[in-house]
Design an enzyme around this catalytic site. Sequence first.
Site, mmCIF file in Angstrom:
data_model
loop_
_atom_site.group_PDB
_atom_site.id
_atom_site.type_symbol
_atom_site.label_atom_id
_atom_site.label_comp_id
_atom_site.label_asym_id
_atom_site.label_seq_id
_atom_site.Cartn_x
_atom_site.Cartn_y
_atom_site.Cartn_z
ATOM 1 N N CYS A 1 19.828 22.253 -54.522
ATOM 2 C CA CYS A 1 18.448 23.054 -54.189
ATOM 3 C C CYS A 1 17.039 22.328 -54.959
ATOM 4 O O CYS A 1 17.507 20.995 -55.772
ATOM 5 C CB CYS A 1 18.160 24.357 -54.746
ATOM 6 N N ARG B 1 16.847 17.738 -51.188
ATOM 7 C CA ARG B 1 17.714 18.351 -51.674
ATOM 8 C C ARG B 1 18.406 20.152 -51.129
ATOM 9 O O ARG B 1 18.938 20.487 -51.635
ATOM 10 C CB ARG B 1 17.481 18.647 -53.184
ATOM 11 N N TRP C 1 19.127 25.640 -50.567
ATOM 12 C CA TRP C 1 20.068 24.932 -49.926
ATOM 13 C C TRP C 1 21.132 26.668 -50.088
ATOM 14 O O TRP C 1 21.387 26.764 -51.190
ATOM 15 C CB TRP C 1 20.337 24.515 -49.878
ATOM 16 N N ASN D 1 18.320 26.992 -59.382
ATOM 17 C CA ASN D 1 18.943 25.945 -58.537
ATOM 18 C C ASN D 1 20.518 25.719 -59.227
ATOM 19 O O ASN D 1 21.101 25.274 -60.574
ATOM 20 C CB ASN D 1 18.797 24.180 -59.109
ATOM 21 N N GLY D 2 21.774 26.563 -58.661
ATOM 22 C CA GLY D 2 22.970 27.200 -59.546
ATOM 23 C C GLY D 2 23.753 27.759 -58.494
ATOM 24 O O GLY D 2 23.245 28.457 -57.681
ATOM 25 N N GLU E 1 33.069 4.806 -43.402
ATOM 26 C CA GLU E 1 32.416 4.761 -43.786
ATOM 27 C C GLU E 1 30.848 5.209 -41.888
ATOM 28 O O GLU E 1 30.568 5.963 -42.695
ATOM 29 C CB GLU E 1 31.614 3.655 -44.710
ATOM 30 N N LYS F 1 29.013 8.364 -41.498
ATOM 31 C CA LYS F 1 26.941 8.124 -40.677
ATOM 32 C C LYS F 1 27.149 8.422 -39.544
ATOM 33 O O LYS F 1 25.861 9.505 -39.624
ATOM 34 C CB LYS F 1 26.679 7.329 -40.417
ATOM 35 N N GLU G 1 27.201 12.528 -39.890
ATOM 36 C CA GLU G 1 26.323 13.330 -40.436
ATOM 37 C C GLU G 1 25.075 13.171 -39.858
ATOM 38 O O GLU G 1 24.502 14.428 -39.611
ATOM 39 C CB GLU G 1 26.058 12.205 -41.717
ATOM 40 N N HIS H 1 50.872 4.849 -34.441
ATOM 41 C CA HIS H 1 51.485 6.135 -34.738
ATOM 42 C C HIS H 1 50.894 7.197 -34.802
ATOM 43 O O HIS H 1 50.958 8.505 -35.327
ATOM 44 C CB HIS H 1 51.853 6.053 -36.291
ATOM 45 N N LYS I 1 21.234 15.926 -49.760
ATOM 46 C CA LYS I 1 21.082 15.147 -50.376
ATOM 47 C C LYS I 1 22.241 14.767 -51.329
ATOM 48 O O LYS I 1 22.928 14.113 -51.792
ATOM 49 C CB LYS I 1 19.903 14.249 -50.815
#
Length: 724
Positions: free
Chosen positions: A45, A76, A135, A162-163, A597, A601, A604, A620, A719
């Site tokens: 947050c 955030r 968030w 925030n927590g 990576e 992306k 995301e 395999h 983020k």
Amino acid sequence: VNQSGLCRSTLHIIKFWNKFSFRRNQSLSTANYHPNLNNNTVSMCGIFAYLNYKLPRSRRYILETLVKGLRRLEYRGYDSAGIAFDMGDENNNNICVVKKTGKVNVLDKEVFCGRDDIDMECEFDTHCGIAHTRWATHGEPSDTNSHPQRSDVTNEFVVIHNGILTNYKDLKTFLESKGFEFISETDTEVIAVLCKYIYDNKKRTDLSFRELVEDVCKELDGAFALVFKSRYFPGDLVATRRSSPLLVGIRSNSKVITDHIPVIFNAGSDRATRSESPTQEFQRQDSLTNIELGVDNDVEYYFASDASAIIEHTDKVIYLEDDDVAAIKDGSLSIHRLKRDKDDSGVRELTTVKMELQQIMKGNYSYFMQKEIFEQPDSVVNTMRGRVKGGEIVLLGGLLEHKEEFRRCRRLLFIACGTSFHSALATRQLVEELSEQPVMVELASDFLDRSTPVFRDDVCFFISQSGETADTLNALRYCKKRGALTIGITNTVGSSISRETHCGVHVNAGPEIGVASTKAYTSQFISIVMFALLISEDRLSMRSRRQEIIEGLLNLPNLIREVLSLDDQVKDLAHELYKEKSVLVMGRGYNYATCLEGALKIKEVTYMHSEGILAGELKHGPLALVDKAMPCIMIVMHDSVYSKCQNALQQVCARQGRPIVICEKGDTRSKSFAARTLELPHVVDCLQGVLTVIPLQLLSFHMAVLRGYDVDCPRNLAKSVTVE
């Protein structure tokens, strides 16, 4: 392990392994450490607060400052947002709370267009307001669950948080037994109600706001950053943190007389046991130690989760440590602690943040992610600035004192999450080659789940863009407790990882606002390459190899610009792929991490299923996915595994696959098998990952835009991943 016993790759490894013998050593005891019981679980947050003292400001200015601060922190969390401010004139202490589900612009419209009861021209000589972007963790996004959370219908106490509180259910049950009612599903409301309970049952009439907050914090388990406001203490603001970032910015026309703020340690501050009442009184030792800012004391304070929220106002900040309680009363800031840790310096430094406002603005770009992709020629220069010089010189000032420990260590461990993990994986082969030491690359969460043995002569690297990643922080504390040398690689000065490691490297990529990391990845990559060059500088047998890599590093910015010039080609490719449901990204050697990576992306920002596949594992299992309808991106560069990648490419074509190949310029062999190609300039093999990842970053960006998604704020993500 192999079912048939005939797998060629497995047989090659057996032959290689038989050449060496390894000793086994007893690890340090892990019996008393339980990472899953660590209370460092923090939600993502954004906190912002603004206090003006003896400096007249209109309510419009105050509210604009609060909302603008939230915009800077929206990366955030963007499920909901809210603010709290004084309602009437200075003789009326009522607090107004405005909260809205959705992004900050929804709150902006409600505050400035949707309320007729707010006098925007009312002026305050002294005022404090708090703001929050959420968030969601406890309770779905809603106006009721948004912050600030209040103690009661009259808003006697309001708090932003925030927590995550691990004991909020016990506290809630206790408070409900005392007759309090709760209207939200959040853990944060418990904090506000607990403030009211302790205040209503206080044993001292002179209980200060700061002392009240300290009493509240004694009852909280978990991790948090908190800012409190109360109608009973107008003009006062109290903030505290535990395992969640929080800083204080200071702006004044008067000169601050000291750059070091002494911490006030309260006497008789042993933590209350759970059998004690929340209102138990303890003895305190008050002090006048605080920031004095001149005769008039006109001053503005800014509390924030991140320096990007306050940089347009001031560059003077104090980073709070765990369990600090920062209190502003009558315009003076003081920092208190209930107990003194053996490693605590006893002072907090007033530091200057080296960040420009233009760095956190979009400029001529439509999205932060796009801007940050195109900033990479400059960001890699900043990462190498003053560190990579002509000849064979590589300087990493933060690591110089420990060079001999690096060379004598048992093994090197790189511990990270997500994109940072991929940067370590991408450079592992080079570090192994130049250091001639065993290198482990670990996902921080899995590292803790396994209670991995750690030795005193291990060297452990902790990589995080924000420096606040919860799992990485927990792994850091786990390794530090066992006596290992710890090194941080972060992009954030003053972050928890940068403060808690023994030494480290700041990657200097500049602020990264887009949730999907781009330029931080390439800067982390280069930072690890520089480390490998540093520890091999005394090896004559590697001189030519080192020289080749250094020359490649110095030429990298120009090569990145050349790759970025392919943006139009990548955009055309995105038009072909954006309606697909899945995509495979294949490679091996130095480019396996690029595949992971790139696939990350795509996941995301496009919400499309994507999978990074090691080309050596194609037969395999993954080969079963390949047909003419499955988009396959393959990375085939001229390096030691080129011929093996060619085999994989032909296997895909044999199954009617139509591969999109990322290859070097002039590679006619690869082009002959490809449905489409993106041709990149040549660079030394170990630096290929910097170039090959950029087309995948651009591809994910363009596909997300074509799908109509918010590239900078993908759903369900934030983020700074400070949650386990």
